[in-house]
Design a protein around this motif. Structure first.
Motif, PDB file in Angstrom:
ATOM      1  N   ASN A  66      -5.359  -2.270  -3.402  1.00 54.11           N
ATOM      2  CA  ASN A  66      -4.472  -1.837  -2.314  1.00 54.11           C
ATOM      3  C   ASN A  66      -3.483  -0.743  -2.710  1.00 54.11           C
ATOM      4  OD1 ASN A  66      -3.873  -2.099   0.471  1.00 54.11           O
ATOM      5  ND2 ASN A  66      -2.001  -3.221  -0.006  1.00 54.11           N
ATOM      6  N   ASN A 112      -9.925  -1.230  -2.049  1.00 52.00           N
ATOM      7  CA  ASN A 112      -9.028  -0.992  -0.902  1.00 52.00           C
ATOM      8  C   ASN A 112      -8.134   0.230  -1.115  1.00 52.00           C
ATOM      9  OD1 ASN A 112     -10.050  -3.280   0.357  1.00 52.00           O
ATOM     10  ND2 ASN A 112      -8.504  -4.611  -0.573  1.00 52.00           N
ATOM     11  N   SER A 147      -7.324   4.246  -0.412  1.00 50.78           N
ATOM     12  CA  SER A 147      -7.573   5.160   0.702  1.00 50.78           C
ATOM     13  C   SER A 147      -8.393   6.366   0.306  1.00 50.78           C
ATOM     14  CB  SER A 147      -6.236   5.619   1.297  1.00 50.78           C
ATOM     15  OG  SER A 147      -5.466   6.289   0.310  1.00 50.78           O
ATOM     16  N   GLY A 197       0.791  -1.229   0.000  1.00 50.61           N
ATOM     17  CA  GLY A 197       0.000   0.000   0.000  1.00 50.61           C
ATOM     18  C   GLY A 197       0.820   1.273   0.000  1.00 50.61           C
TER      19      GLY A 197
END
Length: 532
Positions: free
Chosen positions: A240, A268, A270, A215
């Motif tokens: 990610n 996934n 952010s 990530g």
């Protein structure tokens, strides 16, 4: 003749600026550049932004087939613009459904280096939204098989401002053509990058996943040597990645390369997945034919060196191809939507492409050389030197030559090296002020006596190093084989080094080099061969 002993120390590093090559939004009038662009493409109630960058850039011919409907943003075609639709219409610049980030009013929405051809369909350049005129121009260098009303100009509002179909035979396209060369080199360069250790690619029965293992932010490189075409339109997932990552997918297969994708999923993540879409590039460095198919709209920029690139789906991202582009050979109502590539952190991407070495010549001087195969966004180099490999000071600044060739060769002669071992490194500075350091190389310069001449043979100039050279002016003479003085000049030393420039009147051959002080006392002498 003295032997020249050379010690070599090697390093590889470079700086690539992808952002300067495949631009994000080039802000026009208000409201300028939104971040990110509105997504998904649709009909918005008002213009969402103004972008004067090129969304589509074609090195050959652009052929619009029956499935093609719209070209949003600005487009450059180095060859012919050929609308092979026998009926209906094709929109350029402003479209019915898209990002609604479009060029300024009065901009050249389409620039064509060749001819304009049509099989009967009308071409709208610009348009109007409600009661707002959106006039844009179509400029071409060659000839046109049609003139208005065969083409519909923008603004169709009674009394409004119309765009223009402009024939300009003297149109200078050199800057655009230089960009095509640069983009081709950029595609090759990125195709040679190693895959990222923290990125994985999996194929689960034709469902493809690109993933980050940790990530982390930064640049991810994936090298795929196969088609993404399981025989049906399939899914692709990006997993990610943070929304500020940048992703290069190198489709490295030669020959014909095909992608056939049904849906794009960003999981996934952010932040906003639309931001990641604007940091994704599909690169085709080795293919001769590229087929981009699918039942869903392709997401991300496309960079292709193929002779022919065929797009049979709608797209959301910049399209840059050095060859021909055929759009809409299958399907219907297909649209190339205007979305940028925002890859600004690629401003300083180190790659192993440049050799850098230092050599000690006869324990007198050091020669530092480096080779930059492609300089994209580089401003200049600062050569730095140290006596301990820790504390460095700048020796010289040398400007980068830019994108003028595949290889740029640099050389600097350190005529006053440090006594003993000298450490060197390069500070590579980009146009935006960011910089990166090379590895450190070193060479040992031991103090010795006697006279050295280099290069020897020499051409137009040469250097002389001798411990007997004083700090004031000396007289340098060249005596030919019959004893005549062919050259005589007063030279001010730099340390224990003389730099001698020769006039064109001095011919090739052997000479006796003699150095005198102002009192006409012989200080030193050596043989030199001139090879002009």
């Amino acid at each position: 003749m003295r032997k020249i002993f050379t010690l070599l120390c090697f390093l590889s590093v470079s700086v690539i600026n992808l952002y300067s090559q495949m631009s994000g939004c080039v802000a026009g009038a208000a409201p300028g550049c939104p971040i990110p662009y509105p997504y998904p493409p649709q009909t918005y109630p008002s213009i969402q932004g103004r972008d004067n960058g090129f969304n589509v850039f074609v090195g050959g011919n652009l052929v619009i087939m029956s499935g093609g409907a719209e070209l949003e943003g600005r487009t450059y075609v180095n060859g012919n613009f050929n609308v092979q639709k026998s009926s209906g219409a094709f929109n350029v610049g402003y479209v019915g459904a898209g990002s609604y980030v479009i060029p300024d009013n009065g901009a050249d929405a389409l620039i064509v280096g060749g001819n304009i051809l049509t099989a009967g369909a009308k071409v709208y350049f610009g348009g109007y939204l409600g009661a707002v005129d959106l006039p844009m121009n179509l400029k071409y260098k060659g000839s046109s098989s049609v003139t208005p009303p065969g083409f519909f100009q923008a603004g169709d509002i009674p009394g409004g401002t119309e765009g223009q179909l402009i024939n300009e035979p003297s149109l200078d396209l050199s800057s655009h053509q230089n960009l095509l060369t640069t983009w081709g080199n950029t595609s090759t360069t990125y195709g040679g990058l190693s895959a990222s250790a923290n990125g994985t690619f999996t194929n689960n029965s034709g469902a493809y996943t690109f993933a980050s293992t940790n990530g982390a932010s930064g640049v991810y490189v994936f090298n795929i040597n196969t088609d993404l075409n399981p025989g049906y339109s399939t899914t692709i997932t990006f997993d990610n990645f943070p929304d500020n990552a940048e992703i290069i997918i190198n489709m490295t297969k030669a020959g014909t390369v095909t992608t056939n994708l049904a849906s794009f999923t960003f999981s996934n993540i952010s932040g906003n997945s639309d931001k990641l879409m604007e940091r994704l590039i599909w690169n085709f460095p080795n293919a001769t034919t590229v087929n981009i198919n699918g039942s869903s709209q392709n997401r991300g920029a496309i960079l292709s060196k193929a002779t022919n690139t065929n797009i049979n789906t709608s797209t959301n991202g910049r399209i840059l191809t050095t060859g021909n582009l055929v759009f809409g050979n299958t399907g219907s109502g297909l649209e190339l939507h205007n979305y940028p590539l925002r890859a600004s952190s690629l401003t300083t991407l180190p790659v192993k492409l440049v050799s850098f070495y230092a050599s000690s010549v006869n324990n007198k001087v050091n020669i530092i050389k480096w080779i930059a195969p492609l300089e994209i966004g580089s401003s200049h180099y600062l050569l730095e030197r140290s006596d301990n490999g820790i504390n460095f000071s700048t020796v010289v600044r040398i400007n980068a030559r830019g994108n003028n060739s595949n290889r740029n060769f640099y050389e600097y002669l350190d005529i006053n090296p440090l006594s003993g071992r000298s450490f060197y490194r390069l500070k590579i500075v980009d146009l935006d002020g960011s910089y990166d350091y090379s590895n450190i190389v070193s060479c040992d310069t031991k103090k010795s006596f006697g006279l050295s001449v280099f290069p020897n043979p020499a051409k137009s100039d040469f250097y002389v190093v001798s411990d007997k050279i004083p700090q004031n002016e000396v007289i340098v003479q060249l005596i030919d084989l019959i004893g005549s003085v062919s050259f005589s000049k007063s030279v001010l030393p730099s340390g224990k080094t003389l730099h001698i420039g020769l006039p064109a009147t001095v011919t090739s051959g052997w000479y006796l080099l003699q150095i005198y002080n102002k009192q006409n006392q012989l200080l030193d002498k050596a043989k030199i061969y001139l090879q002009k």
